[in-house]
Motif scaffolding. Structure first.
Motif, PDB file in Angstrom:
ATOM      1  N   MET A 182       0.919  -1.216   0.039  1.00 16.57           N
ATOM      2  CA  MET A 182      -0.017  -0.027  -0.001  1.00 16.57           C
ATOM      3  C   MET A 182       0.845   1.215   0.016  1.00 16.57           C
ATOM      4  SD  MET A 182      -3.056   0.770  -0.061  1.00 16.57           S
ATOM      5  CE  MET A 182      -4.355   1.934   0.249  1.00 16.57           C
ATOM      6  N   GLU A 183       1.979   1.248   0.704  1.00 16.37           N
ATOM      7  CA  GLU A 183       2.802   2.427   0.846  1.00 16.37           C
ATOM      8  C   GLU A 183       3.474   2.583  -0.485  1.00 16.37           C
ATOM      9  OE1 GLU A 183       6.842   3.361   2.946  1.00 16.37           O
ATOM     10  OE2 GLU A 183       5.428   2.480   4.057  1.00 16.37           O
ATOM     11  N   ASN A 184       3.860   1.675  -0.994  1.00 15.49           N
ATOM     12  CA  ASN A 184       4.475   1.714  -2.607  1.00 15.49           C
ATOM     13  C   ASN A 184       3.693   2.504  -3.431  1.00 15.49           C
ATOM     14  OD1 ASN A 184       6.539   1.651  -4.615  1.00 15.49           O
ATOM     15  ND2 ASN A 184       6.233  -0.482  -4.936  1.00 15.49           N
ATOM     16  N   SER A 185       2.237   1.923  -3.572  1.00 13.36           N
ATOM     17  CA  SER A 185       1.302   2.740  -4.708  1.00 13.36           C
ATOM     18  C   SER A 185       1.121   3.926  -4.228  1.00 13.36           C
ATOM     19  CB  SER A 185       0.194   1.850  -4.448  1.00 13.36           C
ATOM     20  OG  SER A 185      -0.620   1.933  -3.264  1.00 13.36           O
ATOM     21  N   SER A 186       1.031   4.519  -2.916  1.00 11.27           N
ATOM     22  CA  SER A 186       0.662   5.866  -2.500  1.00 11.27           C
ATOM     23  C   SER A 186       2.042   6.508  -2.818  1.00 11.27           C
ATOM     24  CB  SER A 186       0.563   5.875  -0.966  1.00 11.27           C
ATOM     25  OG  SER A 186       1.503   5.507  -0.218  1.00 11.27           O
ATOM     26  N   ARG A 187       3.003   6.008  -2.600  1.00 10.94           N
ATOM     27  CA  ARG A 187       4.274   6.958  -3.192  1.00 10.94           C
ATOM     28  C   ARG A 187       4.638   7.041  -4.715  1.00 10.94           C
ATOM     29  NH1 ARG A 187      10.005   5.338  -0.817  1.00 10.94           N
ATOM     30  NH2 ARG A 187       8.944   6.388   1.244  1.00 10.94           N
ATOM     31  N   THR A 188       4.048   5.905  -5.393  1.00  7.28           N
ATOM     32  CA  THR A 188       3.796   6.104  -6.973  1.00  7.28           C
ATOM     33  C   THR A 188       2.864   7.260  -7.371  1.00  7.28           C
ATOM     34  OG1 THR A 188       4.404   3.876  -6.973  1.00  7.28           O
ATOM     35  CG2 THR A 188       3.547   4.982  -8.749  1.00  7.28           C
ATOM     36  N   ILE A 189       1.903   7.416  -6.723  1.00  8.33           N
ATOM     37  CA  ILE A 189       0.885   8.357  -7.039  1.00  8.33           C
ATOM     38  C   ILE A 189       1.638   9.862  -6.614  1.00  8.33           C
ATOM     39  CG2 ILE A 189      -1.465   9.244  -6.315  1.00  8.33           C
ATOM     40  CD1 ILE A 189      -2.433   6.429  -5.940  1.00  8.33           C
ATOM     41  N   ILE A 190       1.945  10.097  -5.506  1.00 13.35           N
ATOM     42  CA  ILE A 190       2.427  11.178  -5.148  1.00 13.35           C
ATOM     43  C   ILE A 190       3.720  11.770  -6.076  1.00 13.35           C
ATOM     44  CG2 ILE A 190       3.871  12.449  -3.368  1.00 13.35           C
ATOM     45  CD1 ILE A 190       2.627  10.840  -1.399  1.00 13.35           C
ATOM     46  N   VAL A 191       4.437  10.780  -6.430  1.00 14.21           N
ATOM     47  CA  VAL A 191       5.600  10.942  -7.392  1.00 14.21           C
ATOM     48  C   VAL A 191       4.672  11.339  -8.867  1.00 14.21           C
ATOM     49  CG1 VAL A 191       7.280  10.053  -8.867  1.00 14.21           C
ATOM     50  CG2 VAL A 191       7.267   9.479  -6.659  1.00 14.21           C
ATOM     51  N   VAL A 192       3.887  10.674  -9.376  1.00 18.09           N
ATOM     52  CA  VAL A 192       3.392  11.190 -10.525  1.00 18.09           C
ATOM     53  C   VAL A 192       2.704  12.364 -10.421  1.00 18.09           C
ATOM     54  CG1 VAL A 192       1.182  10.544 -12.120  1.00 18.09           C
ATOM     55  CG2 VAL A 192       2.975   8.720 -11.285  1.00 18.09           C
ATOM     56  N   LEU A 193       1.941  12.748  -9.212  1.00 19.52           N
ATOM     57  CA  LEU A 193       1.439  14.169  -9.143  1.00 19.52           C
ATOM     58  C   LEU A 193       2.368  15.025  -8.947  1.00 19.52           C
ATOM     59  CD1 LEU A 193      -1.455  13.346  -6.261  1.00 19.52           C
ATOM     60  CD2 LEU A 193      -1.682  13.833  -8.758  1.00 19.52           C
ATOM     61  N   VAL A 194       3.482  14.967  -8.547  1.00 14.10           N
ATOM     62  CA  VAL A 194       4.538  15.974  -8.388  1.00 14.10           C
ATOM     63  C   VAL A 194       5.110  16.064  -9.836  1.00 14.10           C
ATOM     64  CG1 VAL A 194       6.871  16.428  -7.847  1.00 14.10           C
ATOM     65  CG2 VAL A 194       5.110  15.492  -6.034  1.00 14.10           C
ATOM     66  N   ILE A 195       5.234  15.152 -10.766  1.00  9.66           N
ATOM     67  CA  ILE A 195       5.820  15.331 -12.067  1.00  9.66           C
ATOM     68  C   ILE A 195       4.704  16.215 -13.084  1.00  9.66           C
ATOM     69  CG2 ILE A 195       6.190  14.101 -14.247  1.00  9.66           C
ATOM     70  CD1 ILE A 195       7.710  11.879 -12.345  1.00  9.66           C
ATOM     71  N   VAL A 196       3.320  15.776 -12.847  1.00 11.63           N
ATOM     72  CA  VAL A 196       2.360  16.387 -13.528  1.00 11.63           C
ATOM     73  C   VAL A 196       2.466  18.058 -13.162  1.00 11.63           C
ATOM     74  CG1 VAL A 196      -0.108  16.648 -13.912  1.00 11.63           C
ATOM     75  CG2 VAL A 196       0.972  14.504 -13.955  1.00 11.63           C
TER      76      VAL A 196
END
Length: 115
Positions: free
Chosen positions: A1-15
């Motif tokens: 779960m922690e890995n998927s939330s970290r991925t979402i945060i990284v994608v949002l920061v890139i966008v």
């Protein structure tokens, strides 16, 4: 779960960074984009010199001041219009196989012959 939330945060920061970069580019180069809100006769001289482009821009300029009278939609005569409609009836369907020879017997291939 922690890995998927970290991925979402990284994608949002890139966008966010991409959108911010695009907005900064447009803001810093707004003089090169010119005025996009209105069309004036000065814009016609800057436009490409092809005849069709100039004709199109003149047409846009001529319809700029066009206004439509929508009071007809409040007219009692317009409101009294009735759509008579067209009733569609079921028509007989055509042949089951329109590509089969006319007048000949149609035989289906046997499944045992297909390999």
């Amino acid at each position: 779960m922690e890995n998927s939330s970290r991925t979402i945060i990284v994608v949002l920061v890139i966008v966010f960074l991409i959108v911010g970069g695009i907005l900064a580019y447009v803001y810093l180069n707004k003089d090169s984009f010119g005025s996009t809100t209105s069309l004036s006769t000065q814009d016609l001289s800057v436009a490409p010199q092809s005849g069709k482009a100039l004709e199109f821009l003149r047409l846009l300029q001529s319809i700029k001041g066009l206004s439509l009278d929508t009071s007809i939609f409040n007219n009692p005569v317009f409101k009294g219009l009735v759509d008579p409609g067209v009733k569609l009836t079921d028509e007989p369907s055509g042949r089951e196989n329109p590509f089969a020879p006319i007048g000949g017997s149609v035989s289906q291939p046997a499944l045992s012959n297909i390999k």
